[in-house]
Scaffold this motif. Structure first.
Motif, PDB file in Angstrom:
ATOM      1  N   PRO A   1     -11.920  -1.826   8.777  1.00 16.10           N
ATOM      2  CA  PRO A   1     -10.488  -2.111   8.674  1.00 16.10           C
ATOM      3  C   PRO A   1     -10.026  -3.110   9.727  1.00 16.10           C
ATOM      4  CG  PRO A   1     -10.869  -0.001   9.727  1.00 16.10           C
ATOM      5  CD  PRO A   1     -12.212  -0.484   9.273  1.00 16.10           C
TER       6      PRO A   1
ATOM      7  N   VAL B   1      -6.456  -4.036  10.301  1.00 16.59           N
ATOM      8  CA  VAL B   1      -5.196  -3.660  10.945  1.00 16.59           C
ATOM      9  C   VAL B   1      -4.806  -2.265  10.495  1.00 16.59           C
ATOM     10  CG1 VAL B   1      -2.750  -4.223  11.216  1.00 16.59           C
ATOM     11  CG2 VAL B   1      -4.446  -6.060  11.030  1.00 16.59           C
ATOM     12  N   SER B   2      -4.439  -1.433  11.431  1.00 21.64           N
ATOM     13  CA  SER B   2      -3.882  -0.119  11.109  1.00 21.64           C
ATOM     14  C   SER B   2      -2.369  -0.226  11.022  1.00 21.64           C
ATOM     15  CB  SER B   2      -4.265   0.911  12.180  1.00 21.64           C
ATOM     16  OG  SER B   2      -5.662   1.094  12.201  1.00 21.64           O
ATOM     17  N   ALA B   3      -1.779   0.478  10.069  1.00 24.76           N
ATOM     18  CA  ALA B   3      -0.332   0.438   9.903  1.00 24.76           C
ATOM     19  C   ALA B   3       0.357   1.065  11.103  1.00 24.76           C
ATOM     20  CB  ALA B   3       0.066   1.178   8.625  1.00 24.76           C
TER      21      ALA B   3
ATOM     22  N   ASP C   1       2.728   3.070  11.186  1.00 27.87           N
ATOM     23  CA  ASP C   1       3.023   4.496  10.991  1.00 27.87           C
ATOM     24  C   ASP C   1       1.758   5.353  10.952  1.00 27.87           C
ATOM     25  OD1 ASP C   1       1.914   3.859   8.555  1.00 27.87           O
ATOM     26  OD2 ASP C   1       3.768   4.089   7.414  1.00 27.87           O
ATOM     27  N   GLY C   2       0.593   4.739  11.045  1.00 25.22           N
ATOM     28  CA  GLY C   2      -0.661   5.478  11.058  1.00 25.22           C
ATOM     29  C   GLY C   2      -1.082   6.039   9.725  1.00 25.22           C
ATOM     30  N   ASN C   3      -0.390   5.663   8.635  1.00 29.18           N
ATOM     31  CA  ASN C   3      -0.681   6.233   7.315  1.00 29.18           C
ATOM     32  C   ASN C   3      -1.418   5.279   6.393  1.00 29.18           C
ATOM     33  OD1 ASN C   3       0.621   8.686   7.930  1.00 29.18           O
ATOM     34  ND2 ASN C   3       2.622   7.781   7.437  1.00 29.18           N
ATOM     35  N   ALA C   4      -1.799   4.095   6.880  1.00 29.97           N
ATOM     36  CA  ALA C   4      -2.491   3.136   6.022  1.00 29.97           C
ATOM     37  C   ALA C   4      -3.342   2.218   6.886  1.00 29.97           C
ATOM     38  CB  ALA C   4      -1.479   2.323   5.208  1.00 29.97           C
ATOM     39  N   ALA C   5      -4.315   1.604   6.265  1.00 30.48           N
ATOM     40  CA  ALA C   5      -5.175   0.623   6.929  1.00 30.48           C
ATOM     41  C   ALA C   5      -5.389  -0.553   5.999  1.00 30.48           C
ATOM     42  CB  ALA C   5      -6.511   1.251   7.315  1.00 30.48           C
TER      43      ALA C   5
ATOM     44  N   HIS D   1       3.987  -0.445   4.346  1.00 26.95           N
ATOM     45  CA  HIS D   1       3.335  -0.072   5.595  1.00 26.95           C
ATOM     46  C   HIS D   1       3.099  -1.240   6.546  1.00 26.95           C
ATOM     47  CE1 HIS D   1       2.431   4.051   4.244  1.00 26.95           C
ATOM     48  NE2 HIS D   1       2.157   3.514   3.070  1.00 26.95           N
ATOM     49  N   PHE D   2       3.159  -2.484   6.022  1.00 29.78           N
ATOM     50  CA  PHE D   2       2.813  -3.644   6.839  1.00 29.78           C
ATOM     51  C   PHE D   2       3.894  -4.715   6.740  1.00 29.78           C
ATOM     52  CE2 PHE D   2      -1.231  -1.635   5.831  1.00 29.78           C
ATOM     53  CZ  PHE D   2      -1.881  -1.647   7.069  1.00 29.78           C
TER      54      PHE D   2
ATOM     55  N   ARG E   1      -6.971 -10.097  14.525  1.00 29.34           N
ATOM     56  CA  ARG E   1      -8.234  -9.368  14.545  1.00 29.34           C
ATOM     57  C   ARG E   1      -9.371 -10.300  14.137  1.00 29.34           C
ATOM     58  NH1 ARG E   1      -9.131  -3.892  14.210  1.00 29.34           N
ATOM     59  NH2 ARG E   1      -7.080  -3.803  15.155  1.00 29.34           N
TER      60      ARG E   1
END
Length: 473
Positions: free
Chosen positions: A13, A15-17, A19-23, A314-315, A349
């Protein structure tokens, strides 16, 4: 395909979202436009199978590759559709003008012959002269030949009909018609062809190579109109015009002649009124917006609405099409720091490394095709340019769109004046005058401005209508 996706796993992955709920993962697909739609479809199937086995709630596949895949699918069989539409339009036009079955068929046959010859010539240029033929230029070639070929046919047929009404036999009437109509047809086609060749001064290769492609089409259209069409008409004789066969007649010019006489009797009123109407249409240029957001590029949906909605939930908007930066590996860390500190950037990244170069994915805060995103690209380039040892280059969808827009603006500022200069010179040589060519070029400029301005007004207002009304209309 599975092997390519497996090999792409080191790139995500990325980038992590927040809110921590998606990648967000990047998957590199094979660079093959022909197989892109099938690869995107297989990627969807593969991802759906993988997530169902691992208990992930929801997954989406979107991004530039998905857009290009749907774009390619939407343009499938576009040549056949354009040819069918152009042929139908020409048939209806000729039926309305002459109400003769043969006069619908003969110009169509001539146009098809011109199209075959033009495609063969363009193929030769592509093969031996390094000419790039795009789907757009091929589509323009089809429509241009039908339009120009019909125009030249109408000029010749109208003159031939007049000669038949003077009592000449078919062969003598055609000889006279060619003698009187050919100079105007050749001059018109030469003006158009030379104007199209001015596209050679463009910097965008797609525009630059479109000039010769379209000019070849004009040459083939005029050649067919002055050779094949007269021969086919003579084979049918006067019965070409059946059921309204022209015979020797002393009839006046009819309603069009009367209209011309009335206009000629009030020249000042006519040109003032016409100029006022055209100027009013040109007023729409004040609100002219060139280009179209990619989200509006399709009439209907193209299949990844839910996936894009998931991404946007999420992004940041720029995650839909990340910017790509290539830098020397020795300076990649400093380049990444510079990128992260640039206003408008929300994430950086590394996604790949090869041959001493590092590839960085840059997530922008703004929508990829927005003015804010373009401004961020300029900031990135300016900052990276001053970074020693990185030799960084900025690419990706947003950077490409920005470069294309600027190249197109430059080409417009160069090609359009060049076309007007060429037309002015041709008119001066044909008319052997100074004032008349200037007046004619002025009318061309005013007509173009009115057409563009009126189109801007009409389509802007149409796009502002409720979606339900657009579907109904």
């Amino acid at each position: 395909m599975a092997r390519e996706i497996a090999e792409a796993q080191p790139f995500g992955p990325v980038v992590s979202a927040p809110d921590g709920n998606a990648a967000l993962f990047f998957v590199r697909l094979p660079h093959d436009p022909q197989t892109l739609p099938s690869n995107v479809s297989r990627l969807r199937d593969l991802v759906q199978g993988a997530v169902s086995a691992r208990g992930i709630d929801i997954v989406g596949v979107t991004g530039p590759a998905v857009f290009l895949a749907y774009q390619k699918d939407a343009l499938k069989n576009i040549d056949a559709k354009l040819l069918t539409a152009a042929g139908a339009a020409v048939t209806v036009l000729l039926l309305l003008i002459y109400r003769s079955p043969l006069l619908c068929v003969l110009p169509l046959v001539t146009t098809i012959l011109a199209l075959i010859a033009a495609r063969a010539a363009v193929y030769g240029l592509a093969l031996y002269a390094d000419l790039t033929v795009t789907g757009t230029s091929a589509g323009v070639l089809n429509v241009l030949i039908f339009g120009a070929g019909t125009d030249y046919a109408l000029l010749l047929i109208a003159r031939y009909r007049q000669e038949l009404q003077h009592g000449d036999d078919a062969h003598l009437a055609m000889a006279r018609a060619l003698r009187h109509a050919a100079p105007a047809i050749i001059a018109s086609s030469a003006t158009v062809a030379l104007g199209l060749l001015c596209l050679l001064a463009a910097t965008l290769k797609s525009d630059k190579d479109m000039g010769p492609v379209a000019a070849v089409g004009i040459f083939c259209a005029v050649a067919a109109a002055l050779t094949a069409l007269p021969a086919l008409i003579l084979l049918c004789g006067r019965w070409t015009f059946w059921p309204s066969v022209p015979h020797a007649s002393t009839k006046s010019e009819g309603s069009w002649g009367a209209l011309g006489a009335r206009l000629a009797s009030h020249p000042r009123l006519v040109w003032v009124a016409t100029a006022a109407v055209l100027a009013a249409g040109a007023g729409g240029l004040a609100d002219l917006h060139l280009g179209l957001p990619k989200a509006n590029s399709f009439i209907g949906s193209f299949g990844d609405e839910q996936d894009r909605a998931l991404l946007e939930a999420h992004f940041p908007p720029g995650a839909a099409a990340p910017t790509v930066v290539i830098a020397r590996s020795s300076g990649a860390a400093r380049a990444a720091e510079t990128l992260e500190s640039t206003p408008g950037v929300v994430g950086v990244r590394a996604i790949g490394q090869t041959d001493g170069l590092t590839e960085l994915a840059v997530i922008l805060q703004s929508r990829p095709d927005s003015a804010a995103a373009y401004a961020t690209i300029d900031r990135l380039r300016e900052r990276l340019l001053s970074l020693p040892g990185a030799d960084a280059l900025v690419g990706g969808p947003t950077a490409i769109d920005l470069d294309v827009r600027r190249a197109a603006a430059r080409d417009r500022s160069v090609v359009m004046p060049l076309v007007l200069a060429v037309v002015l010179v041709i008119l001066g040589l044909l008319l052997r005058a100074i004032v008349a060519p200037l007046v004619l070029v002025a009318t061309v400029v005013l007509s173009f401005a009115a057409a563009l301005g009126a189109s801007s007004l009409v389509f802007d207002r149409a796009s502002a209508l409720p979606e339900s009304m657009n579907r109904c209309c």
